[in-house]
Every structure is written in structure tokens, then in C-alpha cells.
Motif scaffolding. Structure first.
Motif, PDB file in Angstrom:
ATOM      1  N   VAL A   1       6.061  45.874  48.953  1.00  0.00           N
ATOM      2  CA  VAL A   1       5.205  45.173  48.149  1.00  0.00           C
ATOM      3  C   VAL A   1       4.592  47.091  47.763  1.00  0.00           C
ATOM      4  O   VAL A   1       4.674  47.503  46.573  1.00  0.00           O
ATOM      5  CB  VAL A   1       3.469  45.529  49.261  1.00  0.00           C
ATOM      6  CG1 VAL A   1       2.178  45.875  48.164  1.00  0.00           C
ATOM      7  CG2 VAL A   1       3.324  44.091  48.914  1.00  0.00           C
ATOM      8  N   GLN A   2       4.878  48.249  48.873  1.00  0.00           N
ATOM      9  CA  GLN A   2       5.102  49.392  48.691  1.00  0.00           C
ATOM     10  C   GLN A   2       6.132  50.052  46.977  1.00  0.00           C
ATOM     11  O   GLN A   2       5.623  50.706  46.736  1.00  0.00           O
ATOM     12  CB  GLN A   2       5.720  50.827  49.396  1.00  0.00           C
ATOM     13  CG  GLN A   2       5.647  51.815  49.427  1.00  0.00           C
ATOM     14  CD  GLN A   2       6.611  52.501  50.710  1.00  0.00           C
ATOM     15  OE1 GLN A   2       6.130  51.703  51.776  1.00  0.00           O
ATOM     16  NE2 GLN A   2       6.622  53.102  50.869  1.00  0.00           N
ATOM     17  N   ARG A   3       7.572  49.447  47.575  1.00  0.00           N
ATOM     18  CA  ARG A   3       8.501  49.190  46.526  1.00  0.00           C
ATOM     19  C   ARG A   3       7.468  48.649  44.882  1.00  0.00           C
ATOM     20  O   ARG A   3       8.300  48.881  43.296  1.00  0.00           O
ATOM     21  CB  ARG A   3       9.599  48.547  46.209  1.00  0.00           C
ATOM     22  CG  ARG A   3      10.403  50.083  47.572  1.00  0.00           C
ATOM     23  CD  ARG A   3      11.605  49.179  48.458  1.00  0.00           C
ATOM     24  NE  ARG A   3      12.172  50.107  49.088  1.00  0.00           N
ATOM     25  CZ  ARG A   3      13.382  49.792  49.128  1.00  0.00           C
ATOM     26  NH1 ARG A   3      14.714  48.906  48.629  1.00  0.00           N
ATOM     27  NH2 ARG A   3      13.965  50.491  50.126  1.00  0.00           N
ATOM     28  N   GLY A   4       7.093  47.751  44.546  1.00  0.00           N
ATOM     29  CA  GLY A   4       6.673  47.110  43.934  1.00  0.00           C
ATOM     30  C   GLY A   4       7.729  45.898  43.145  1.00  0.00           C
ATOM     31  O   GLY A   4       8.256  45.917  42.503  1.00  0.00           O
TER      32      GLY A   4
ATOM     33  N   ALA B   1       9.230  42.819  42.802  1.00  0.00           N
ATOM     34  CA  ALA B   1       9.196  41.575  42.417  1.00  0.00           C
ATOM     35  C   ALA B   1      10.599  40.353  42.762  1.00  0.00           C
ATOM     36  O   ALA B   1      10.719  39.699  43.856  1.00  0.00           O
ATOM     37  CB  ALA B   1       8.368  40.817  41.740  1.00  0.00           C
ATOM     38  N   ASP B   2      11.715  40.623  42.826  1.00  0.00           N
ATOM     39  CA  ASP B   2      13.252  40.251  43.720  1.00  0.00           C
ATOM     40  C   ASP B   2      12.985  40.355  45.176  1.00  0.00           C
ATOM     41  O   ASP B   2      13.234  39.109  45.318  1.00  0.00           O
ATOM     42  CB  ASP B   2      13.872  41.469  42.936  1.00  0.00           C
ATOM     43  CG  ASP B   2      14.371  40.931  41.414  1.00  0.00           C
ATOM     44  OD1 ASP B   2      13.355  39.587  40.894  1.00  0.00           O
ATOM     45  OD2 ASP B   2      15.374  41.153  40.932  1.00  0.00           O
ATOM     46  N   LEU B   3      12.584  41.203  45.525  1.00  0.00           N
ATOM     47  CA  LEU B   3      12.177  41.655  46.856  1.00  0.00           C
ATOM     48  C   LEU B   3      11.542  40.407  47.806  1.00  0.00           C
ATOM     49  O   LEU B   3      11.980  39.632  48.998  1.00  0.00           O
ATOM     50  CB  LEU B   3      12.451  43.388  47.225  1.00  0.00           C
ATOM     51  CG  LEU B   3      12.344  42.709  48.474  1.00  0.00           C
ATOM     52  CD1 LEU B   3      13.808  42.810  49.928  1.00  0.00           C
ATOM     53  CD2 LEU B   3      12.010  44.514  49.537  1.00  0.00           C
TER      54      LEU B   3
ATOM     55  N   GLU C   1       1.016  37.517  43.008  1.00  0.00           N
ATOM     56  CA  GLU C   1       0.072  37.669  42.146  1.00  0.00           C
ATOM     57  C   GLU C   1      -0.018  39.368  42.082  1.00  0.00           C
ATOM     58  O   GLU C   1       0.038  39.447  40.908  1.00  0.00           O
ATOM     59  CB  GLU C   1      -1.339  36.193  41.421  1.00  0.00           C
ATOM     60  CG  GLU C   1      -1.446  36.871  40.760  1.00  0.00           C
ATOM     61  CD  GLU C   1      -2.595  35.505  40.143  1.00  0.00           C
ATOM     62  OE1 GLU C   1      -2.177  34.660  39.530  1.00  0.00           O
ATOM     63  OE2 GLU C   1      -4.003  35.949  40.974  1.00  0.00           O
ATOM     64  N   ALA C   2      -0.790  39.462  43.121  1.00  0.00           N
ATOM     65  CA  ALA C   2      -1.611  41.059  42.726  1.00  0.00           C
ATOM     66  C   ALA C   2      -0.827  41.761  43.090  1.00  0.00           C
ATOM     67  O   ALA C   2      -1.103  42.866  41.917  1.00  0.00           O
ATOM     68  CB  ALA C   2      -2.798  40.996  44.322  1.00  0.00           C
TER      69      ALA C   2
ATOM     70  N   ILE D   1       3.296  37.077  39.963  1.00  0.00           N
ATOM     71  CA  ILE D   1       3.632  35.958  39.561  1.00  0.00           C
ATOM     72  C   ILE D   1       2.573  35.064  39.877  1.00  0.00           C
ATOM     73  O   ILE D   1       1.735  34.835  41.309  1.00  0.00           O
ATOM     74  CB  ILE D   1       4.561  36.071  41.061  1.00  0.00           C
ATOM     75  CG1 ILE D   1       5.844  37.122  41.276  1.00  0.00           C
ATOM     76  CG2 ILE D   1       4.505  34.406  41.751  1.00  0.00           C
ATOM     77  CD1 ILE D   1       6.632  36.480  42.692  1.00  0.00           C
ATOM     78  N   ARG D   2       2.254  34.593  38.586  1.00  0.00           N
ATOM     79  CA  ARG D   2       1.100  34.250  38.461  1.00  0.00           C
ATOM     80  C   ARG D   2       0.750  32.706  39.074  1.00  0.00           C
ATOM     81  O   ARG D   2       1.757  31.921  39.606  1.00  0.00           O
ATOM     82  CB  ARG D   2       0.676  33.143  37.034  1.00  0.00           C
ATOM     83  CG  ARG D   2       1.045  34.683  35.742  1.00  0.00           C
ATOM     84  CD  ARG D   2      -0.246  35.404  36.195  1.00  0.00           C
ATOM     85  NE  ARG D   2      -1.897  34.776  36.020  1.00  0.00           N
ATOM     86  CZ  ARG D   2      -2.447  34.576  34.857  1.00  0.00           C
ATOM     87  NH1 ARG D   2      -1.429  35.313  34.444  1.00  0.00           N
ATOM     88  NH2 ARG D   2      -3.338  34.008  34.824  1.00  0.00           N
ATOM     89  N   ILE D   3      -0.266  31.941  40.061  1.00  0.00           N
ATOM     90  CA  ILE D   3      -0.746  31.337  40.349  1.00  0.00           C
ATOM     91  C   ILE D   3      -2.194  30.003  40.088  1.00  0.00           C
ATOM     92  O   ILE D   3      -2.275  30.955  38.780  1.00  0.00           O
ATOM     93  CB  ILE D   3      -1.150  31.547  41.833  1.00  0.00           C
ATOM     94  CG1 ILE D   3      -2.486  32.286  42.046  1.00  0.00           C
ATOM     95  CG2 ILE D   3       0.024  31.891  42.973  1.00  0.00           C
ATOM     96  CD1 ILE D   3      -2.577  32.473  43.190  1.00  0.00           C
ATOM     97  N   PRO D   4      -1.940  28.841  40.132  1.00  0.00           N
ATOM     98  CA  PRO D   4      -3.288  27.888  39.307  1.00  0.00           C
ATOM     99  C   PRO D   4      -3.639  28.684  39.312  1.00  0.00           C
ATOM    100  O   PRO D   4      -4.616  28.416  40.622  1.00  0.00           O
ATOM    101  CB  PRO D   4      -2.976  26.905  39.609  1.00  0.00           C
ATOM    102  CG  PRO D   4      -1.216  26.826  40.084  1.00  0.00           C
ATOM    103  CD  PRO D   4      -0.793  28.455  40.764  1.00  0.00           C
ATOM    104  N   ARG D   5      -5.356  29.038  38.775  1.00  0.00           N
ATOM    105  CA  ARG D   5      -6.686  29.478  39.102  1.00  0.00           C
ATOM    106  C   ARG D   5      -7.256  28.288  39.320  1.00  0.00           C
ATOM    107  O   ARG D   5      -7.330  27.271  38.647  1.00  0.00           O
ATOM    108  CB  ARG D   5      -6.917  29.518  37.924  1.00  0.00           C
ATOM    109  CG  ARG D   5      -6.434  31.056  36.898  1.00  0.00           C
ATOM    110  CD  ARG D   5      -6.994  32.438  38.014  1.00  0.00           C
ATOM    111  NE  ARG D   5      -5.938  32.193  38.899  1.00  0.00           N
ATOM    112  CZ  ARG D   5      -5.883  33.161  39.977  1.00  0.00           C
ATOM    113  NH1 ARG D   5      -6.556  33.850  39.760  1.00  0.00           N
ATOM    114  NH2 ARG D   5      -5.075  33.697  40.841  1.00  0.00           N
ATOM    115  N   GLN D   6      -8.299  28.071  40.375  1.00  0.00           N
ATOM    116  CA  GLN D   6      -9.076  27.349  41.685  1.00  0.00           C
ATOM    117  C   GLN D   6     -10.163  28.067  42.142  1.00  0.00           C
ATOM    118  O   GLN D   6     -10.025  27.923  43.305  1.00  0.00           O
ATOM    119  CB  GLN D   6      -8.480  26.273  42.522  1.00  0.00           C
ATOM    120  CG  GLN D   6      -7.380  25.419  41.635  1.00  0.00           C
ATOM    121  CD  GLN D   6      -6.618  24.386  42.958  1.00  0.00           C
ATOM    122  OE1 GLN D   6      -6.816  24.162  43.278  1.00  0.00           O
ATOM    123  NE2 GLN D   6      -5.895  23.645  41.936  1.00  0.00           N
ATOM    124  N   GLY D   7     -10.924  28.664  40.871  1.00  0.00           N
ATOM    125  CA  GLY D   7     -11.972  29.402  41.463  1.00  0.00           C
ATOM    126  C   GLY D   7     -11.593  30.428  41.580  1.00  0.00           C
ATOM    127  O   GLY D   7     -11.169  31.320  40.986  1.00  0.00           O
TER     128      GLY D   7
END
Length: 328
Positions: free
Chosen positions: A245-248, A250-252, A279-280, A284-290
Motif C-alpha cells: 500500500v505504501q508503495r502503491g 498493484a503487482d506486489l 480497489e481503493a 482493482i475493481r470489484i462488483p458493486r453491491q450497495g
């Protein structure tokens, strides 16, 4: 405050001191209602505040809590802003509640609703959250404490990490990561990486200092250092997650998710939190449910592992280049 109001308050305090709690409680409500009807907010607030504190300090949690909630109702009618004397009164009342008093939860809930409506923070005032969370922790109410410390001040991560560590000591030694996650995920889910790192550091420092036989390996690179716990793979996962997260990176993040997939699956309750973190922080998008983020924060007690832990009796590197085996 006029002399008439001072005398009124003094009379009610004398009744409370003599043990006439019910009479004092009812009279304070009647007096305050009269001032509320006349929209004399300042006097109504003063009468209710003094009465609530006196009753709470006399051990009358139900009556004192009722006046505290009435005070918050008046705050709403008078549109009292969050801060200064207005907030100070509430903190005084909150600290005056006897340990274990059920009315405190209602008071805290209404206090937070007021601070959301009239303050600058949509999730509630951080100082109010911190004090409430700390007091709930002292009362051995860990779920309530977690809910508030997640939105607290810069001092809250220490309180939360210590709460989770004390809770962990009542469980099996291999469950350390489950309790550490309860201090880390809430901060990551509210975009507070600094607090997540602080909570992780405090929890692991206590774990290491209290368990001299625990095997720990120091892994270093030109850009970072971290501790690896060969017997606690999920704790390694949490440390590497914070680094990703600190490095941003996504591969890690994806590498970690794949490498620790079986361990995470065994926990059974981290999937939603990790999906939100993916996602945040990594897109990495996840399906929207509410709105899963708010759903999770609303049921924060779900963080952790396997079945929900029982209520505790608290005594009051460049990592992408590490060999996979070293991560376990």
C-alpha cells in the motif's frame, strides 16, 4: 449563569447528595423543559449538564445518562456547534459514567450523531471517538472500542493495538495475525495508512518483546526493512500488505494475494476487506453491491478470523525480490 439558576442547581445537587435521586432527576427534567419551551437554550443546557454530572458521579447511571441524552436533544434544537465548551461538557459527562453502565452506549450514539450533523467530520468528531473508544476498552467492551478508535485521533492506533494484543493473549499463540488485522484493516479501509502502520508496529513490538522464544528474522533491502515471523505467515502477509500500500504496487499486492491465498482462505473473513483495499489503493475493481465499505465499517466486529472471538477478559525491503520461502 444568574444567581437564580445557581440556586436551582444547588438545590438539586443537595437532593442528589442526600440520596433523593429520583426526585432530583424528575425535577431537573421539568425545570429544563420549561427553559427549552422558552427557547432559553443556554440555561436549559447548564441545568441538564450539572444534573447529569451530579447523578452520574453519585452512581446513578440511568438517570444521569437520561439527562445527558436530553442535553444532546437540546444541543440539536439549539444547533450547538461541535467544539469548545459544547464538546467539553459531553466529554465530562462521558467520563463520569459508572463502569459498565448500559445507558452510556445510547449517550455515545447520540453524541456521535450530533457531532456528525454539526461538526466538520462526516464520521464524527475524532476526539469524541477516541475518548469513547478508550473508555469502552477500559470497560472490556472491545467491539464498541474498535468501532470508535477506528475514527479517532493520532493516539487511537496505540489504544487499539494494545486492546487487540491484550485480547490476543487470551487466545492461542498462532492467532496473532487475526487480532493484528483488527487493528490494521479499519485504518486501511478509512484511508489512514499512517495509523495502520503505527498499529502494526505497536502490536508486533509487544508480540516480540513478550515472546522471547518466537523466531524472528530481520530482512533488509536498500529501500526497506521488515521482520519476518516464520511461524506466523499471516502476520508476514499483513506487514507486506502495508508495504504494498505504501508503495502503491498493484503487482506486489497481486503477488501477495496469490502467495498467501490458502492462508487467507483459512481465515474466511478477510476477503471483503482485501477486495476493498485492492480497489481503493490499487484500482482493482470489484462488483458493486450497495456500498461494501460502509457495510464493513458498520459491522466492524467481523474483522478477524473464523468464528468471532469471544469477549475477552482483558487484564486491564524490497519485498518483491524476496524468495517466496522467506515470506512464510
Amino acid at each position: 449563569m444568574t444567581s437564580k439558576i445557581q440556586k436551582t442547581i444547588a438545590r438539586q445537587q443537595e437532593k442528589i447528595a442526600s440520596g433523593a435521586y429520583y426526585e432530583a432527576h424528575q425535577q431537573i427534567r421539568v425545570i429544563a423543559s420549561r427553559y427549552v419551551k422558552a427557547e432559553n437554550w443556554a440555561t436549559a443546557i447548564e441545568v441538564l449538564f450539572e444534573g447529569a454530572v451530579a447523578l452520574l458521579r453519585a452512581g446513578q447511571g440511568g438517570s444521569g445518562g437520561d439527562l445527558g441524552c436530553y442535553l444532546l436533544d437540546v444541543y440539536g434544537k439549539a444547533e450547538v456547534p461541535v467544539g469548545g465548551e459544547g464538546k467539553g461538557r459531553l466529554l465530562t459527562i462521558l467520563r463520569a459514567f459508572p463502569p459498565g453502565e448500559p445507558t452510556k452506549k445510547k449517550f455515545v450514539g447520540e453524541m456521535m450523531a450530533w457531532s456528525c450533523k454539526f461538526g466538520d467530520y462526516p464520521n464524527g468528531d475524532p476526539e469524541l471517538h477516541h475518548v469513547a473508544g478508550t473508555l469502552f476498552a477500559e470497560d472490556h467492551e472491545p467491539y464498541e472500542a474498535e468501532r470508535h478508535l477506528a475514527f479517532g485521533t493520532k493516539d487511537s492506533p496505540e489504544q487499539l493495538a494494545n486492546l487487540e494484543y491484550e485480547w490476543y493473549t487470551q487466545d492461542d499463540s498462532h492467532t496473532a495475525a487475526l487480532y493484528a488485522a483488527r487493528a490494521i484493516f479499519p485504518y486501511l479501509l478509512t484511508s489512514n495508512l499512517r495509523s495502520a502502520n503505527k498499529a502494526h508496529l505497536i502490536f508486533t513490538a509487544r508480540l516480540t518483546s513478550s515472546n522471547k522464544s518466537l523466531s524472528v528474522q530481520e530482512v533488509s533491502s536498500s529501500t526497506s526493512d521488515m521482520r519476518v515471523y516464520p511461524s506466523l505467515p499471516l502476520l508476514n502477509f499483513l506487514g507486506l500488505l502495508l508495504l504494498a500500500v505504501q508503495r502503491g504496487s498493484a503487482d506486489l499486492f497481486k503477488q501477495l494475494a496469490k502467495h498467501y491465498a490458502l492462508h487467507v482462505k483459512e481465515v474466511g473473513m478477510w476477503d471483503d476487506a482485501l477486495a476493498q483495499i485492492g480497489e481503493a489503493y490499487f484500482g482493482i475493481r470489484i462488483p458493486r453491491q450497495g456500498n461494501p465499505l460502509f457495510d464493513m465499517m458498520g459491522s466492524m466486529m467481523g474483522f478477524g478470523g473464523s468464528p468471532r472471538p469471544s469477549t475477552p477478559k482483558v487484564k486491564k525491503a524490497e519485498t518483491a525480490g524476496l524468495p517466496a520461502a522467506d515470506l512464510d
